[in-house]
Write a protein that holds these residues in place. Sequence first.
Motif, PDB file in Angstrom:
ATOM      1  N   ASN A  17       0.806  -1.190  -0.004  1.00  0.00           N
ATOM      2  CA  ASN A  17       0.016  -0.083   0.126  1.00  0.00           C
ATOM      3  C   ASN A  17       0.890   1.444   0.016  1.00  0.00           C
ATOM      4  OD1 ASN A  17      -2.918  -1.253   0.707  1.00  0.00           O
ATOM      5  ND2 ASN A  17      -1.483  -2.286   2.077  1.00  0.00           N
ATOM      6  N   PRO A  18       1.337   1.728  -1.083  1.00  0.00           N
ATOM      7  CA  PRO A  18       2.383   2.742  -1.061  1.00  0.00           C
ATOM      8  C   PRO A  18       1.678   3.937  -0.851  1.00  0.00           C
ATOM      9  CG  PRO A  18       2.053   1.598  -3.284  1.00  0.00           C
ATOM     10  CD  PRO A  18       1.463   0.744  -2.538  1.00  0.00           C
ATOM     11  N   ILE A  19       0.344   4.045  -0.858  1.00  0.00           N
ATOM     12  CA  ILE A  19      -0.513   5.017  -0.749  1.00  0.00           C
ATOM     13  C   ILE A  19      -0.158   5.602   0.698  1.00  0.00           C
ATOM     14  CG2 ILE A  19      -2.498   3.980   0.417  1.00  0.00           C
ATOM     15  CD1 ILE A  19      -4.278   5.952  -1.074  1.00  0.00           C
ATOM     16  N   LEU A  20       0.452   4.895   1.564  1.00  0.00           N
ATOM     17  CA  LEU A  20       0.730   5.334   2.973  1.00  0.00           C
ATOM     18  C   LEU A  20       1.728   6.347   2.913  1.00  0.00           C
ATOM     19  CD1 LEU A  20       0.955   1.945   4.837  1.00  0.00           C
ATOM     20  CD2 LEU A  20      -0.755   3.647   5.316  1.00  0.00           C
ATOM     21  N   LEU A  21       2.503   6.484   1.484  1.00  0.00           N
ATOM     22  CA  LEU A  21       3.427   7.485   1.539  1.00  0.00           C
ATOM     23  C   LEU A  21       3.015   8.752   1.324  1.00  0.00           C
ATOM     24  CD1 LEU A  21       6.011   5.808  -0.908  1.00  0.00           C
ATOM     25  CD2 LEU A  21       6.401   6.039   1.663  1.00  0.00           C
ATOM     26  N   ALA A  22       1.768   8.864   0.890  1.00  0.00           N
ATOM     27  CA  ALA A  22       1.117  10.344   0.882  1.00  0.00           C
ATOM     28  C   ALA A  22       0.826  10.987   2.011  1.00  0.00           C
ATOM     29  CB  ALA A  22      -0.160  10.256   0.023  1.00  0.00           C
ATOM     30  N   PRO A  23       0.429  10.498   2.946  1.00  0.00           N
ATOM     31  CA  PRO A  23       0.366  11.196   4.443  1.00  0.00           C
ATOM     32  C   PRO A  23       1.894  11.269   4.863  1.00  0.00           C
ATOM     33  CG  PRO A  23      -0.314   9.015   4.685  1.00  0.00           C
ATOM     34  CD  PRO A  23      -0.543   9.208   3.272  1.00  0.00           C
ATOM     35  N   GLY A  24       2.669  10.346   4.466  1.00  0.00           N
ATOM     36  CA  GLY A  24       4.204  10.456   4.822  1.00  0.00           C
ATOM     37  C   GLY A  24       4.902  11.611   4.289  1.00  0.00           C
ATOM     38  N   LEU A  25       4.324  12.263   3.168  1.00  0.00           N
ATOM     39  CA  LEU A  25       4.806  13.318   2.753  1.00  0.00           C
ATOM     40  C   LEU A  25       4.254  14.569   3.480  1.00  0.00           C
ATOM     41  CD1 LEU A  25       4.485  12.517  -1.304  1.00  0.00           C
ATOM     42  CD2 LEU A  25       6.530  13.051   0.036  1.00  0.00           C
ATOM     43  N   LEU A  26       3.150  14.367   3.698  1.00  0.00           N
ATOM     44  CA  LEU A  26       2.732  15.593   4.485  1.00  0.00           C
ATOM     45  C   LEU A  26       3.456  15.754   5.727  1.00  0.00           C
ATOM     46  CD1 LEU A  26      -1.312  15.068   4.177  1.00  0.00           C
ATOM     47  CD2 LEU A  26       0.037  16.715   3.082  1.00  0.00           C
ATOM     48  N   ILE A  27       3.655  14.663   6.579  1.00  0.00           N
ATOM     49  CA  ILE A  27       4.605  14.620   7.820  1.00  0.00           C
ATOM     50  C   ILE A  27       5.705  15.286   7.347  1.00  0.00           C
ATOM     51  CG2 ILE A  27       5.779  13.520   9.721  1.00  0.00           C
ATOM     52  CD1 ILE A  27       2.726  13.653   9.900  1.00  0.00           C
TER      53      ILE A  27
END
Length: 269
Positions: A17-27
């Motif tokens: 689920n690389p979509i987890l990187l999206a909120p990671g980018l916000l962080i």
Amino acid sequence: MVIVSAFTDGFTALRSNPILLAPGLLIGGGSQLQYVDHLIDSPVLSAGASLAWLVVFPFVLGGFIDTAQAAIDGTDASLSGFITAARTHYPSLLLATILFVLLVFGAAIGLSLIGFVLGIGAMALAAVNEMAAFVAGVVSMLIWLASVLAVILFVQFYDTAIVIEHESVTGAFRRSIGLVSSNLQNVAGFSLVWLVLLNAFLLPEYLLRLTMTEAGPAEVFPVDLGIPMAVLLPIGIALSAVGFAYFYTVYTAYYLRLIAAAPATAEEI
């Protein structure tokens, strides 16, 4: 072993689920706001940006933990689910985060006062034996640090308790304390490994940050790297994004395994 399994779960969930990187980018982007003053030369605006991020962070964190849980469980991990969870848990997480900060700082200040009293005793001891006074000072500092870390250790799961188990603000802290008390050795081991690996992953960013200090890069590295701020910030954002996405997925996975082994609710502890 629960600790190893949590890191494996985190890797599997992030890979699937690389979509987890999206909120990671916000962080990752938010973590770099502390360096805004290097670009805009406005301490007031920089402080405002950092304060705004502290308010926004619980929103992102709540959405991420819920999305990470979905990824670990093999269910739908989506941006729409992230936003829904973030909205749902934001009020409780914001209040709990403020309470967490107050607890940690309150403990640090309270223990500092005790250390101050001990410091007076150490000064008196210095008149008799300087080495003994030095040792006493070092020991008191270590005790202060260990005590503050102990507070953090026991209340650290307040966020996952709110998102995953839908605890109230006070119930989340009770749940965290109860879980850690019942699994002290395991949680302490996980927290140590998690913290060491996270900081090891972010070590390149830390070294690059040192080039931003007034001391100058020549005092940090044997040669001047000559890396402009416009390059340093994207590097920091990328490292923070990947590091947050993976290690907080691991953090979520560990909590899920922890409550599976100790399913009691906060009221039962």
